[in-house]
Design a protein around this motif. Structure first.
Motif, PDB file in Angstrom:
ATOM      1  N   SER A 297      78.042 -49.891  36.900  1.00 53.19           N
ATOM      2  CA  SER A 297      76.759 -49.168  36.934  1.00 53.19           C
ATOM      3  C   SER A 297      76.712 -48.120  35.837  1.00 53.19           C
ATOM      4  CB  SER A 297      76.571 -48.452  38.278  1.00 53.19           C
ATOM      5  OG  SER A 297      76.241 -49.345  39.261  1.00 53.19           O
ATOM      6  N   LEU A 301      74.135 -47.820  32.720  1.00 51.53           N
ATOM      7  CA  LEU A 301      73.268 -46.655  32.516  1.00 51.53           C
ATOM      8  C   LEU A 301      73.525 -45.995  31.167  1.00 51.53           C
ATOM      9  CD1 LEU A 301      73.175 -45.111  36.098  1.00 51.53           C
ATOM     10  CD2 LEU A 301      71.319 -46.223  34.853  1.00 51.53           C
ATOM     11  N   PHE A 318      53.313 -46.125  24.441  1.00 50.25           N
ATOM     12  CA  PHE A 318      54.015 -46.194  25.715  1.00 50.25           C
ATOM     13  C   PHE A 318      53.270 -45.407  26.788  1.00 50.25           C
ATOM     14  CE2 PHE A 318      57.055 -44.325  28.734  1.00 50.25           C
ATOM     15  CZ  PHE A 318      57.685 -45.455  29.200  1.00 50.25           C
TER      16      PHE A 318
ATOM     17  N   ALA B  41      74.930 -51.935  45.981  1.00 54.40           N
ATOM     18  CA  ALA B  41      74.990 -50.500  45.719  1.00 54.40           C
ATOM     19  C   ALA B  41      74.947 -50.212  44.224  1.00 54.40           C
ATOM     20  CB  ALA B  41      76.262 -49.914  46.322  1.00 54.40           C
ATOM     21  N   ALA B  42      75.660 -51.035  43.460  1.00 54.32           N
ATOM     22  CA  ALA B  42      75.662 -50.831  42.000  1.00 54.32           C
ATOM     23  C   ALA B  42      74.260 -51.048  41.436  1.00 54.32           C
ATOM     24  CB  ALA B  42      76.647 -51.793  41.348  1.00 54.32           C
ATOM     25  N   ALA B  43      73.563 -52.063  41.968  1.00 54.73           N
ATOM     26  CA  ALA B  43      72.198 -52.320  41.508  1.00 54.73           C
ATOM     27  C   ALA B  43      71.286 -51.151  41.872  1.00 54.73           C
ATOM     28  CB  ALA B  43      71.675 -53.616  42.110  1.00 54.73           C
ATOM     29  N   ILE B  45      72.168 -47.986  42.237  1.00 55.26           N
ATOM     30  CA  ILE B  45      72.481 -46.870  41.333  1.00 55.26           C
ATOM     31  C   ILE B  45      71.865 -47.117  39.954  1.00 55.26           C
ATOM     32  CG2 ILE B  45      74.348 -45.675  40.108  1.00 55.26           C
ATOM     33  CD1 ILE B  45      76.121 -46.227  42.567  1.00 55.26           C
ATOM     34  N   GLY B  46      72.037 -48.335  39.473  1.00 52.10           N
ATOM     35  CA  GLY B  46      71.489 -48.682  38.156  1.00 52.10           C
ATOM     36  C   GLY B  46      69.977 -48.562  38.126  1.00 52.10           C
ATOM     37  N   ALA B  47      69.326 -49.076  39.183  1.00 51.22           N
ATOM     38  CA  ALA B  47      67.864 -49.023  39.236  1.00 51.22           C
ATOM     39  C   ALA B  47      67.376 -47.579  39.323  1.00 51.22           C
ATOM     40  CB  ALA B  47      67.352 -49.834  40.426  1.00 51.22           C
ATOM     41  N   GLY B  49      68.888 -44.910  38.252  1.00 45.12           N
ATOM     42  CA  GLY B  49      69.098 -44.295  36.940  1.00 45.12           C
ATOM     43  C   GLY B  49      68.021 -44.715  35.951  1.00 45.12           C
ATOM     44  N   TYR B  50      67.669 -45.991  36.002  1.00 43.33           N
ATOM     45  CA  TYR B  50      66.629 -46.505  35.099  1.00 43.33           C
ATOM     46  C   TYR B  50      65.286 -45.842  35.371  1.00 43.33           C
ATOM     47  CZ  TYR B  50      62.759 -49.579  33.886  1.00 43.33           C
ATOM     48  OH  TYR B  50      61.548 -50.068  33.454  1.00 43.33           O
ATOM     49  N   PHE B  51      64.944 -45.678  36.658  1.00 42.75           N
ATOM     50  CA  PHE B  51      63.658 -45.055  36.983  1.00 42.75           C
ATOM     51  C   PHE B  51      63.619 -43.596  36.513  1.00 42.75           C
ATOM     52  CE2 PHE B  51      63.250 -48.496  40.281  1.00 42.75           C
ATOM     53  CZ  PHE B  51      62.179 -49.117  39.650  1.00 42.75           C
ATOM     54  N   LEU B  53      65.259 -42.424  33.936  1.00 48.76           N
ATOM     55  CA  LEU B  53      65.137 -42.500  32.483  1.00 48.76           C
ATOM     56  C   LEU B  53      63.704 -42.836  32.078  1.00 48.76           C
ATOM     57  CD1 LEU B  53      67.009 -42.417  29.963  1.00 48.76           C
ATOM     58  CD2 LEU B  53      67.213 -44.885  30.160  1.00 48.76           C
ATOM     59  N   ARG B  54      63.096 -43.731  32.812  1.00 45.73           N
ATOM     60  CA  ARG B  54      61.726 -44.173  32.535  1.00 45.73           C
ATOM     61  C   ARG B  54      60.747 -43.013  32.700  1.00 45.73           C
ATOM     62  NH1 ARG B  54      57.651 -47.685  35.372  1.00 45.73           N
ATOM     63  NH2 ARG B  54      56.982 -49.207  33.840  1.00 45.73           N
ATOM     64  N   ARG B  56      61.475 -39.877  32.478  1.00 39.76           N
ATOM     65  CA  ARG B  56      61.714 -38.900  31.412  1.00 39.76           C
ATOM     66  C   ARG B  56      61.007 -39.322  30.124  1.00 39.76           C
ATOM     67  NH1 ARG B  56      67.728 -36.798  30.557  1.00 39.76           N
ATOM     68  NH2 ARG B  56      67.249 -35.952  32.590  1.00 39.76           N
ATOM     69  N   HIS B  57      61.050 -40.610  29.824  1.00 40.51           N
ATOM     70  CA  HIS B  57      60.399 -41.095  28.605  1.00 40.51           C
ATOM     71  C   HIS B  57      58.880 -41.036  28.716  1.00 40.51           C
ATOM     72  CE1 HIS B  57      63.323 -42.746  25.680  1.00 40.51           C
ATOM     73  NE2 HIS B  57      64.136 -42.612  26.704  1.00 40.51           N
ATOM     74  N   ALA B  58      58.372 -41.177  29.948  1.00 43.28           N
ATOM     75  CA  ALA B  58      56.914 -41.151  30.135  1.00 43.28           C
ATOM     76  C   ALA B  58      56.359 -39.742  29.994  1.00 43.28           C
ATOM     77  CB  ALA B  58      56.561 -41.719  31.499  1.00 43.28           C
TER      78      ALA B  58
END
Lengths: 325, 59
Positions: A297, A301, A318, B41-43, B45-47, B49-51, B53-54, B56-58
């Motif tokens: 993970s 990330l 975007f 669980a790893a998915a 955590i990854g998801a 984290g991605y949200f 990050l997303r 933050r970029h928005a």
């Protein structure tokens, strides 16, 4: 025939998809893809020798990305006026699937010994299983398919990538005798810098023999789990951000990410060897599986943080797309 | 988001413990169950984290 010059009912060919916000996806294409998905699932259900998830993943990916596409892509003159294929095309499609299914069932006794094997025969059988996609061609005229593939080239390439790379367990199994040694030597080279007296036992499952802990690298340590996790999570990114992505950079980032996961896997095992031989042998033995998942993970990330801005379109577009969504 | 991360972390940390705690004659978690919990669980955590990050970029 699906194609028609009647443009009076053009609006019926595009529908507002709740999934895509303002997006409009051509109904005839979605219908063809959904029909194909259902037929492939039926093929695999009634002829289990055809079972492989790759075509289903690929068709599902194509459907999702077509739904996500925001622009109206087909000009009115290029659209048929009904999303249903003609009776002839539907009959050809169903007949092709039926023939495929019956043939597969008939050949099952001969093909069964090859199923799931990492031999040439096993690979050929895996390739033959992809034939379930071919009847889809009957649903639209060839000229229509050419237009669709031209307009939806990015989505088609993404579906092709999914078809090839989701999930290459068999390929990884077949190269394990070579890859296992590369992985073992890489981990050994990195670990011995921090673990004096570390030994390497060459085998199909290489063992790194340390003063406190011996680590045997079995096939389950190949990194396939990290690969699968990366596929799942990167797919999530691609589907949700499809309209904001620079497609060529995303493709590069995907393959580079797979490589990063393999390198990350080597680092993961190295960390186990080093920590296990520095007083944490008991903890490593007990928690190395779950620690591995956390590690994967983290690698994902970290990789996403490094590449996310690069694969996105410019900030203004975007934010605009985010607002529209 | 923080709760999601904490939940995923707890699953990852506690799952192997429960597998070992019931060792012996009692139920022992199978390897595929462990792997299922791990990838889930790893998915998560990854998801999560991605949200983050997303978002933050928005901004």
């Amino acid at each position: 025939m699906v194609s028609s010059n009647n443009t009076s009912g053009v609006s019926r060919f595009f529908h507002e998809s709740p999934f895509s916000g303002h997006g409009r996806a051509p109904r005839f294409l979605l219908f063809a893809l959904l029909l194909s998905f259902a037929a492939i699932a039926a093929d695999q259900f009634f002829a289990p020798i055809l079972h492989t998830t790759s075509p289903l993943w690929a068709v599902a990916a194509f459907i999702l990305l077509v739904l996500r596409r925001r622009e109206k892509l087909l000009s009115p003159g290029e659209t048929p006026d009904s999303f249903l294929p003609s009776k002839g095309r539907a009959a050809a499609f169903l007949t092709a699937h039926l023939v495929l299914m019956i043939t597969a069932r008939w050949l099952t006794p001969a093909l069964q010994p090859l199923a799931g094997k990492t031999t040439l025969g096993g690979f050929l059988l895996a390739g033959v299983k992809l034939c379930v996609l071919l009847p889809t061609l009957f649903l639209l005229p060839l000229s229509q398919w050419k237009k669709v593939l031209k307009l939806y080239a990015s989505e088609g390439i993404a579906a092709l990538v999914v078809l090839i790379t989701f999930f290459p367990r068999r390929a990884l199994d077949s190269i394990w005798p070579w890859y296992g040694q590369v992985l073992g030597h890489t981990v050994y080279s990195l670990s011995r810098l921090l673990v004096p007296g570390l030994g390497y036992v060459k085998d199909l499952t290489p063992t790194l023999s340390g003063p406190d802990l011996d680590v045997t690298i079995v096939q389950g340590c190949s990194g396939i789990n990290g690969f699968e996790l990366f596929d799942f999570l990167f797919s999530l990114v691609v589907v949700l951000d499809w309209n904001n992505l620079r497609k060529n950079r995303t493709l590069i980032a995907y393959f580079a990410g797979l490589l990063a996961m393999f390198l990350g896997n080597a680092l993961r095992i190295t960390a186990f060897v080093v920590l296990g031989n520095h007083g944490l042998a008991e903890s490593i033995t007990r928690f190395h599986v779950s620690a591995g998942w956390i590690f994967f993970s983290g690698i994902f990330l970290l990789y996403l943080c490094l590449t996310y801005g690069w694969i996105l379109k410019k900030k203004n577009s975007f934010v605009e797309n985010q607002r529209q969504a | 988001m923080k709760k999601l991360l904490m939940l995923a972390g707890l699953i990852v940390v506690l799952a192997p413990h429960s597998a070992f705690a019931h060792n012996g004659k009692h139920h022992r978690m199978r390897a595929d169950e462990m792997a299922g919990i791990g990838i889930g669980a790893a998915a998560l955590i990854g998801a999560a984290g991605y949200f983050l990050l997303r978002r933050r970029h928005a901004d």
